[in-house]
Design an enzyme around this catalytic site. Sequence first.
Site, short mmCIF file in Angstrom:
data_model
loop_
_atom_site.label_atom_id
_atom_site.label_comp_id
_atom_site.label_asym_id
_atom_site.label_seq_id
_atom_site.Cartn_x
_atom_site.Cartn_y
_atom_site.Cartn_z
N LEU A 180 0.83 -1.20 0.00
CA LEU A 180 0.00 0.00 0.00
C LEU A 180 0.87 1.26 0.00
O LEU A 180 0.57 2.23 -0.69
CB LEU A 180 -0.94 -0.02 1.21
CG LEU A 180 -2.11 -1.00 1.06
CD1 LEU A 180 -2.71 -1.36 2.42
CD2 LEU A 180 -3.19 -0.42 0.15
N ARG B 182 -2.82 -3.74 13.22
CA ARG B 182 -3.01 -4.28 14.58
C ARG B 182 -3.19 -5.79 14.52
O ARG B 182 -3.70 -6.34 13.54
CB ARG B 182 -4.20 -3.62 15.27
CG ARG B 182 -5.59 -4.04 14.78
CD ARG B 182 -6.24 -5.02 15.74
NE ARG B 182 -7.56 -5.49 15.31
CZ ARG B 182 -7.75 -6.51 14.50
NH1 ARG B 182 -6.72 -7.16 13.99
NH2 ARG B 182 -8.96 -6.91 14.17
N LYS C 8 -5.09 -8.84 16.38
CA LYS C 8 -6.24 -9.02 17.28
C LYS C 8 -5.74 -9.59 18.60
O LYS C 8 -4.89 -10.48 18.61
CB LYS C 8 -7.21 -10.01 16.62
CG LYS C 8 -8.65 -9.88 17.06
CD LYS C 8 -9.53 -10.77 16.20
CE LYS C 8 -10.99 -10.63 16.55
NZ LYS C 8 -11.56 -9.34 16.17
N SER D 80 -10.06 -11.24 22.31
CA SER D 80 -11.00 -11.03 21.18
C SER D 80 -11.03 -12.26 20.28
O SER D 80 -12.08 -12.59 19.71
CB SER D 80 -10.59 -9.83 20.34
OG SER D 80 -10.51 -8.69 21.10
N LYS E 126 -14.38 -14.48 19.75
CA LYS E 126 -14.94 -14.71 18.42
C LYS E 126 -15.09 -16.21 18.13
O LYS E 126 -16.08 -16.64 17.54
CB LYS E 126 -14.03 -14.05 17.37
CG LYS E 126 -14.66 -13.99 16.00
CD LYS E 126 -13.95 -13.00 15.11
CE LYS E 126 -14.74 -12.74 13.86
NZ LYS E 126 -14.18 -11.68 13.05
N LYS F 90 -24.16 -1.02 7.08
CA LYS F 90 -24.86 -1.75 8.13
C LYS F 90 -26.04 -0.92 8.64
O LYS F 90 -26.06 0.31 8.46
CB LYS F 90 -23.90 -2.03 9.30
CG LYS F 90 -22.92 -3.15 8.99
CD LYS F 90 -22.27 -3.61 10.27
CE LYS F 90 -21.50 -4.89 10.04
NZ LYS F 90 -20.85 -5.37 11.27
N HIS G 277 -14.30 -3.92 3.41
CA HIS G 277 -13.45 -4.93 4.07
C HIS G 277 -13.00 -5.96 3.04
O HIS G 277 -13.82 -6.53 2.32
CB HIS G 277 -14.23 -5.70 5.14
CG HIS G 277 -14.62 -4.87 6.33
ND1 HIS G 277 -15.16 -5.41 7.47
CD2 HIS G 277 -14.55 -3.54 6.56
CE1 HIS G 277 -15.40 -4.45 8.34
NE2 HIS G 277 -15.05 -3.30 7.81
N GLU H 189 -6.87 -8.99 7.03
CA GLU H 189 -8.06 -8.18 6.75
C GLU H 189 -7.64 -6.74 6.52
O GLU H 189 -6.90 -6.18 7.32
CB GLU H 189 -9.06 -8.24 7.92
CG GLU H 189 -10.35 -7.48 7.57
CD GLU H 189 -11.24 -7.17 8.76
OE1 GLU H 189 -12.36 -7.66 8.80
OE2 GLU H 189 -10.80 -6.41 9.65
P1 0O2 Z 1 -11.58 -5.22 16.38
O1 0O2 Z 1 -11.27 -4.52 17.65
O2 0O2 Z 1 -11.49 -4.31 15.18
O3 0O2 Z 1 -10.86 -6.52 16.19
P2 0O2 Z 1 -18.74 -11.60 12.11
O4 0O2 Z 1 -18.44 -12.98 11.64
O5 0O2 Z 1 -19.65 -10.85 11.19
O6 0O2 Z 1 -19.15 -11.52 13.54
P3 0O2 Z 1 -16.61 -10.36 10.88
O7 0O2 Z 1 -16.94 -11.13 9.67
O8 0O2 Z 1 -15.17 -10.24 11.20
O9 0O2 Z 1 -17.36 -10.93 12.14
O10 0O2 Z 1 -17.30 -8.96 10.83
P4 0O2 Z 1 -17.11 -7.74 9.87
O11 0O2 Z 1 -18.44 -7.23 9.57
O12 0O2 Z 1 -16.22 -8.05 8.70
O13 0O2 Z 1 -16.40 -6.68 10.83
C1 0O2 Z 1 -15.26 -6.90 11.54
C2 0O2 Z 1 -14.61 -5.59 12.00
O14 0O2 Z 1 -15.14 -4.47 11.29
C3 0O2 Z 1 -14.84 -5.28 13.47
O15 0O2 Z 1 -13.85 -5.89 14.21
C4 0O2 Z 1 -14.68 -3.76 13.49
O16 0O2 Z 1 -13.31 -3.38 13.41
C5 0O2 Z 1 -15.33 -3.37 12.19
N1 0O2 Z 1 -16.79 -3.18 12.34
C6 0O2 Z 1 -17.75 -3.96 11.82
N2 0O2 Z 1 -18.97 -3.50 12.11
C7 0O2 Z 1 -18.79 -2.39 12.85
C8 0O2 Z 1 -19.68 -1.44 13.45
O17 0O2 Z 1 -20.90 -1.55 13.38
N3 0O2 Z 1 -19.11 -0.40 14.13
C9 0O2 Z 1 -17.77 -0.24 14.23
N4 0O2 Z 1 -17.32 0.81 14.92
N5 0O2 Z 1 -16.89 -1.13 13.69
C10 0O2 Z 1 -17.40 -2.18 13.00
P5 0O2 Z 1 -14.09 -6.37 15.70
O18 0O2 Z 1 -13.79 -7.82 15.73
O19 0O2 Z 1 -15.44 -5.96 16.19
O20 0O2 Z 1 -13.09 -5.58 16.58
#
Ligand code: 0O2
Length: 224
Positions: free
Chosen positions: A45, A67, A69, A73, A77, A136, A144, A163
């Site tokens: 990038l 970062r 995870k 967390s 998950k 959403k 993503h 990711e």
């Molecule tokens: P962190 O702290 O970033 O690690 P799922 O199987 O749907 O439960 P998936 O497929 O990983 O999990 O979900 P998705 O939709 O791809 O989103 C994952 C990450 O996107 C989240 O990580 C957040 O960083 C961000 N994200 C998704 N939805 C939201 C939202 O509604 N609000 C905010 N602020 N961030 C969001 P983690 O694991 O939650 O946390």
Amino acid sequence: MGLLNEFSEDYVNMENIAKWFSKGEGYMKLMTEYRCAMMEVETKLNVLNAEFSLQYDRNPFEQIETRLKNPISIIEKMCRKNIDISLENMEKEIFDIAGIRVVCSFKEDIYMLADMLTAQDDISLIERKDYIEFPKKNGYRSLHLILDVPIFLSNCKKYMKVEVQFRTIAMDFWASLEHKLKYKKEISNAEEISARLKNCADTLAVMDNEMQEIRHEIDLAGEL
Ligand code: 0O2
């Protein structure tokens, strides 16, 4: 499973599992490999940004963050998805252990960077979730990508999942505030705040489009 209160029994159990799980040598080795994969994608990038900066005198992104995870967390998950806790399952089923967030000024730069990155012949696209085109319900917007990226170790080549989240500055600003709401334990007017946040998300989306339009007009005027 909803959000775990950090004083609940489930949370304490998970914390203990996470502590035990993350102490193993295998876990640390895997985390180093994820770190290497993040560095690979971050470099790719940065190369694109440098090339654009030289050719067109502008940067497609303003900020990049990486970062890993954290163990709790990861365990949370895996439990939520009913996955048996093992290193093998973690690597196979959890795609966002290595995470990169790219913050752009303009929406179209997000798609341009995502296309350029996924067109590179050593990268495979595993999954694409477009929460910009399809936000959403709460108003969350981001693009993503889950990528499979090769890393070159002393005696082998290994593919790792990374990711990448692409957002505009406005989307990032919104997501940071909304994230705070998610992790606050006691908020009496949470519903009202969610509704106000949703309004902000919609307003910011209009603003992002308008800023992009203005940029085009300025570019066009410059060409005349
Ligand atoms: P962190 O702290 O970033 O690690 P799922 O199987 O749907 O439960 P998936 O497929 O990983 O999990 O979900 P998705 O939709 O791809 O989103 C994952 C990450 O996107 C989240 O990580 C957040 O960083 C961000 N994200 C998704 N939805 C939201 C939202 O509604 N609000 C905010 N602020 N961030 C969001 P983690 O694991 O939650 O946390």
